[in-house]
Scaffold this motif. Structure first.
Motif, mmCIF file in Angstrom:
data_model
loop_
_atom_site.group_PDB
_atom_site.id
_atom_site.type_symbol
_atom_site.label_atom_id
_atom_site.label_comp_id
_atom_site.label_asym_id
_atom_site.label_seq_id
_atom_site.Cartn_x
_atom_site.Cartn_y
_atom_site.Cartn_z
ATOM 1 N N LEU A 68 0.832 -1.210 0.000
ATOM 2 C CA LEU A 68 0.000 0.000 0.000
ATOM 3 C C LEU A 68 0.867 1.262 0.000
ATOM 4 C CD1 LEU A 68 -2.808 -0.960 2.551
ATOM 5 C CD2 LEU A 68 -3.055 -0.674 0.085
ATOM 6 N N ILE A 69 1.923 1.261 0.802
ATOM 7 C CA ILE A 69 2.795 2.432 0.878
ATOM 8 C C ILE A 69 3.520 2.642 -0.447
ATOM 9 C CG2 ILE A 69 4.763 3.464 2.073
ATOM 10 C CD1 ILE A 69 3.974 1.853 4.554
ATOM 11 N N GLU A 70 3.964 1.556 -1.083
ATOM 12 C CA GLU A 70 4.646 1.669 -2.371
ATOM 13 C C GLU A 70 3.721 2.213 -3.451
ATOM 14 O OE1 GLU A 70 6.237 -2.161 -3.176
ATOM 15 O OE2 GLU A 70 7.807 -2.025 -1.629
ATOM 16 N N SER A 71 2.434 1.924 -3.346
ATOM 17 C CA SER A 71 1.482 2.458 -4.332
ATOM 18 C C SER A 71 1.324 3.971 -4.204
ATOM 19 C CB SER A 71 0.118 1.775 -4.168
ATOM 20 O OG SER A 71 -0.501 2.166 -2.963
ATOM 21 N N LEU A 72 1.796 4.521 -3.061
ATOM 22 C CA LEU A 72 1.772 5.977 -2.863
ATOM 23 C C LEU A 72 3.018 6.648 -3.444
ATOM 24 C CD1 LEU A 72 0.557 6.087 0.864
ATOM 25 C CD2 LEU A 72 -0.821 6.464 -1.190
ATOM 26 N N GLY A 73 3.955 5.844 -3.939
ATOM 27 C CA GLY A 73 5.170 6.400 -4.524
ATOM 28 C C GLY A 73 6.395 6.306 -3.646
ATOM 29 N N SER A 74 6.269 5.662 -2.483
ATOM 30 C CA SER A 74 7.406 5.501 -1.576
ATOM 31 C C SER A 74 7.805 4.028 -1.516
ATOM 32 C CB SER A 74 7.053 5.992 -0.169
ATOM 33 O OG SER A 74 6.658 7.351 -0.199
ATOM 34 N N LYS A 75 9.059 3.783 -1.134
ATOM 35 C CA LYS A 75 9.550 2.417 -1.013
ATOM 36 C C LYS A 75 10.234 2.232 0.337
ATOM 37 C CE LYS A 75 10.024 1.210 -5.883
ATOM 38 N NZ LYS A 75 10.927 0.653 -6.934
ATOM 39 N N PRO A 76 9.454 2.049 1.382
ATOM 40 C CA PRO A 76 10.050 1.875 2.719
ATOM 41 C C PRO A 76 10.767 0.539 2.826
ATOM 42 C CG PRO A 76 7.703 1.461 2.799
ATOM 43 C CD PRO A 76 7.980 1.966 1.415
ATOM 44 N N ASN A 80 12.027 -1.424 8.545
ATOM 45 C CA ASN A 80 11.326 -0.316 9.185
ATOM 46 C C ASN A 80 9.832 -0.592 9.293
ATOM 47 O OD1 ASN A 80 13.370 1.432 9.915
ATOM 48 N ND2 ASN A 80 13.370 2.518 7.974
ATOM 49 N N THR A 81 9.255 -1.147 8.239
ATOM 50 C CA THR A 81 7.818 -1.408 8.258
ATOM 51 C C THR A 81 7.472 -2.482 9.277
ATOM 52 O OG1 THR A 81 7.826 -0.943 5.877
ATOM 53 C CG2 THR A 81 5.810 -1.824 6.793
ATOM 54 N N PHE A 82 8.273 -3.543 9.331
ATOM 55 C CA PHE A 82 8.019 -4.614 10.306
ATOM 56 C C PHE A 82 8.150 -4.086 11.735
ATOM 57 C CE2 PHE A 82 9.664 -7.966 13.114
ATOM 58 C CZ PHE A 82 8.612 -8.858 13.049
ATOM 59 N N VAL A 106 6.055 6.159 13.046
ATOM 60 C CA VAL A 106 7.383 5.573 12.830
ATOM 61 C C VAL A 106 7.783 5.658 11.360
ATOM 62 C CG1 VAL A 106 8.680 3.406 12.828
ATOM 63 C CG2 VAL A 106 7.299 4.034 14.815
ATOM 64 N N ILE A 107 6.880 5.236 10.460
ATOM 65 C CA ILE A 107 7.193 5.259 9.029
ATOM 66 C C ILE A 107 7.321 6.690 8.520
ATOM 67 C CG2 ILE A 107 6.346 4.638 6.724
ATOM 68 C CD1 ILE A 107 7.426 2.299 8.356
ATOM 69 N N SER A 108 6.469 7.570 9.013
ATOM 70 C CA SER A 108 6.549 8.970 8.605
ATOM 71 C C SER A 108 7.893 9.569 8.994
ATOM 72 C CB SER A 108 5.406 9.764 9.240
ATOM 73 O OG SER A 108 5.464 11.116 8.863
ATOM 74 N N LYS A 109 8.395 9.198 10.152
ATOM 75 C CA LYS A 109 9.665 9.741 10.647
ATOM 76 C C LYS A 109 10.858 9.174 9.903
ATOM 77 C CE LYS A 109 12.539 9.988 14.820
ATOM 78 N NZ LYS A 109 12.627 9.670 16.275
ATOM 79 N N PHE A 115 2.169 11.514 6.834
ATOM 80 C CA PHE A 115 1.492 10.858 7.951
ATOM 81 C C PHE A 115 0.015 10.636 7.643
ATOM 82 C CE2 PHE A 115 -0.870 10.992 11.957
ATOM 83 C CZ PHE A 115 -0.227 10.007 12.685
ATOM 84 N N SER A 116 -0.644 11.644 7.077
ATOM 85 C CA SER A 116 -2.081 11.522 6.804
ATOM 86 C C SER A 116 -2.357 10.478 5.721
ATOM 87 C CB SER A 116 -2.670 12.880 6.406
ATOM 88 O OG SER A 116 -1.904 13.490 5.392
#
Length: 332
Positions: A68-76, A80-82, A106-109, A115-116
């Motif tokens: 889901l986060i990658e679909s927003l254009g980011s690659k965490p 970190n995600t776990f 945590v991910i936002s930081k 964050f939103s």
């Protein structure tokens, strides 16, 4: 300062509710009897197997959230995600639903993601969890309708509370009044800074919620969702083999106990403490023969299963809090 006081009061209120429910269930229970069961009547191999299934579900949830986060254009990073997911579970033991905010923070930081938007993805996850829980409930109703009916008959307070959750007239009046006021002053309200900030935040939130549309592999996302909940079910059912008095119960009994326990977990108490025990013990008693010791053994089952899962969350969650700044030391 005021925010800290509010958080402290919330913690005390929810903790008091949890403690009261726990006391209500285990009052009069002889501690020596519980210790005897823990020492001599539990096969901890199956408890460890249950925790393994739980860990697999957390890994799958991490991979699904990463999609889901990658679909927003980011690659965490997976690490970190776990760690964020485990910190979220850990935070839920302090305050119900605090975990959703914590893991997004945590991910936002550490990954510089809005964050939103992250909140939007978490809301989407929670919506999917509700759908899966309802599907499992439907399956249970089809296969174990008489058992559920018996549970509600024995515990009328549960059915009455469920039927009145959305029936408060005060809530409806307040929502109606707010809707009328917003409609009357909508033109003036649109020009305020507050309105613009709300709309900006809502826009990011909806981007996160709509992230499922942009997924590259929707099938993988669906399979992760199913896998997570199958692991949740196995976490409960596999524990049946840890005790002699539950080892012969069928898989469908495990399904019913799991579903009823899940409703206890969504109660507004830390980690489902008390509420989960009540639901699981009450369901087990329907399947088990009525003997003098069966209720005590059912209490021991709930204590061991919930206690082991909570212990894993505390240990892994605390280690995750420590590991986050170490894993991200170069960025810091």
């Amino acid at each position: 300062m005021k925010k800290t006081i509010r958080q402290g009061l919330k913690f005390l209120i929810f903790f008091t509710i949890s403690a009261f429910l726990f006391w209500l269930i285990y009052r009069g229970q002889d501690t020596s009897e519980i210790l005897d069961v823990l020492k001599n009547q539990v096969n901890y191999f199956w408890i460890l197997a249950s925790l393994t299934f739980g860990l697999l579900s957390h890994i799958s949830r991490t991979l699904r959230w990463n999609m889901l986060i990658e679909s927003l254009g980011s690659k965490p990073r997976f690490a970190n995600t776990f760690l964020a997911v485990m910190v979220g579970y850990f935070a839920n033991l302090a305050l119900p639903r605090m975990g959703e905010i914590s893991r997004c923070g945590v991910i936002s930081k550490y990954e510089d993601v809005s964050f939103s938007k992250l909140i939007g993805t978490v809301v989407l996850e929670r919506a999917l969890d509700i759908v899966m829980l309802l599907l499992f409930l439907l399956l249970t109703m089809v296969t174990q309708f008489e058992v559920l009916s018996d549970f509600m008959t024995r515990n009328p307070e549960v059915s009455s509370k469920l039927s009145t959750v959305f029936a408060s007239s005060i809530t409806l009046y307040v929502l109606a009044a707010l809707a009328i006021l917003i409609f009357i002053f909508r033109k003036k309200f649109k020009h305020t800074v507050f309105y613009k900030k709300i709309m900006f935040t809502l826009g990011n939130f909806m981007d996160g919620f709509k992230a499922i549309r942009k997924l590259d592999n929707k099938l993988s996302f669906v399979l992760h969702t199913i896998f997570i909940w199958v692991m949740y079910y196995l976490m409960t059912y596999i524990c049946f083999f840890s005790f002699g008095f539950t080892s012969n119960l069928p898989a469908l009994a495990g399904l019913t106990v799991f579903v009823m326990g899940s409703f206890g977990m969504v109660a507004p108490v830390q980690g489902g403490i008390g509420a989960w025990h009540f639901m699981v013990i009450g369901t087990l008693l329907i399947y088990l023969p009525s003997t003098p010791d069966i209720e005590k053994l059912s209490r021991s089952f709930a204590l061991v299963v919930h206690g082991s899962q909570t212990a894993m969350i505390i240990i892994v969650g605390a280690l995750s809090v420590i590991a986050l700044p170490i894993v991200n030391r170069k960025k810091i």
